[in-house]
Motif scaffolding. Structure first.
Motif, short mmCIF file in Angstrom:
data_model
loop_
_atom_site.label_atom_id
_atom_site.label_comp_id
_atom_site.label_asym_id
_atom_site.label_seq_id
_atom_site.Cartn_x
_atom_site.Cartn_y
_atom_site.Cartn_z
N ASP A 1 4.36 3.96 -0.68
CA ASP A 1 3.31 4.98 -0.82
C ASP A 1 3.75 6.30 -0.21
N SER A 2 4.42 6.24 0.94
CA SER A 2 4.89 7.45 1.61
C SER A 2 5.90 8.18 0.74
N GLN B 1 4.94 -1.76 1.33
CA GLN B 1 4.06 -0.94 0.54
C GLN B 1 3.81 0.43 1.17
N ASP B 2 3.65 0.48 2.51
CA ASP B 2 3.37 1.76 3.15
C ASP B 2 4.54 2.73 2.97
#
Length: 315
Positions: free
Chosen positions: A300-301, A296-297
């Protein structure tokens, strides 16, 4: 500098060499053939796929413990070769196709034609039937011939090369080092555009010319490709990417663990990479044709990077 035809010659000689030297040391054999031990191990990984029948069964049972080489079924494969009708036909069609390959050295062509004539004489009626079949090499065959000739003659190549990750054609001058096959056929060489060693897939070469300039690539240690062109580690982070029909090239371009079909004609691709952040550029390149699902990170990035890029265009 090694090329595909030289490797074929070496492997044929290797069979005779090993038959007469049971338990030969890897270091001694590599020295005798003028190759690195890694290159020799690569040949040994291919030999067990070869044998006296296209259907298998009489394959070469050759293995190594890293120090010595053992051939366990020398007597079994030493029996006279007997081809079934379909095997003889397939062999003759392939031999005729290779004999017409552009750029093939004349000595190799004549040797192949002599061997083909012997098979034709032994095959009888099958030889006549196979004469009605033909194989035509398309662009990749011509590119292969030019690259192989450039390596043999020590000459530089000019090429127009398509990069699907950037959807762009670039013009490059390359000092070719070797041809090899890992799923597809590639040429490895020193690229003057990148000023570094690069690997090019032959079916992505749009145009190629052999230059008069001599090839002089820097001395580089051949990479071990026995486990594939790109070899992610098992503990590298896992990334999941979903692409639409226009992004299916990602599965062809990036080594992956899994590619699942999606209802819209796209793919859900699971891959591993030591640097997940590098895939942000992939997400930006894909645009509407794909997205990072996990982790997920990273997703998002990638979304933030896309928003910043759009904002910059707005300004």
């Amino acid at each position: 500098m090694a090329n595909a035809i030289d490797q074929t010659r070496r492997m044929l000689s290797l069979v005779t060499y090993l038959r007469e030297r049971p338990g030969a040391r890897v270091s001694d054999v590599a020295r005798a053939f003028g190759v690195t031990e890694a290159e020799l191990i690569g040949d040994l990984n291919v030999l067990p796929l070869c044998g006296t029948s296209f259907r298998g069964g009489d394959l070469l049972d050759i293995d190594t413990d890293g120090e010595r080489i053992w051939w366990h079924n020398v007597d079994d494969v030493a029996q006279p070769l007997r081809l079934a009708a379909d095997e003889a036909a397939a062999l003759l069609v392939a031999a005729r196709a290779v004999a017409n390959l552009p750029g093939l050295r004349e000595s190799d062509r004549q040797a192949l034609l002599r061997a083909t004539a012997k098979v034709e004489a032994a095959a009888g009626e099958v030889a006549g039937a196979s004469a009605g079949l033909s194989v035509t090499f398309e662009a990749e065959g011509s590119v292969f011939a030019d690259v192989d000739r450039a390596i043999t003659e020590g000459r530089r190549l000019w090429m127009r090369y398509y990069s699907p990750s950037r959807d762009a054609l670039t013009e490059r001058e390359v000092d070719p080092i070797r041809l090899f096959t890992v799923g597809h056929t590639y040429v490895e060489g020193w690229c003057y555009l990148s000023e570094d060693r690069r690997t090019f897939r032959l079916d992505r070469v749009a145009e190629i010319r052999i230059l008069d300039q001599a090839s002089d690539p820097p001395r580089v240690e051949p990479r071990d490709l026995s486990q594939g062109l790109v070899q992610p580690a098992g503990d590298d982070p896992e990334v999941v990417v979903e692409v639409g029909p226009g992004g299916r090239w990602v599965a062809e371009y990036y080594p992956h663990d899994l590619a699942e079909e999606l209802p819209d004609g796209g793919l859900r691709i699971t891959l591993r990479t030591p640097d997940p952040g590098s895939l942000r550029r992939l997400a930006l390149r894909l645009g509407r044709d794909g997205r990072i699902v996990s982790p997920q990170d990273l997703a998002d990035s990638a979304q933030r990077a896309a928003a910043q890029a759009l904002a910059a265009y707005g300004e």
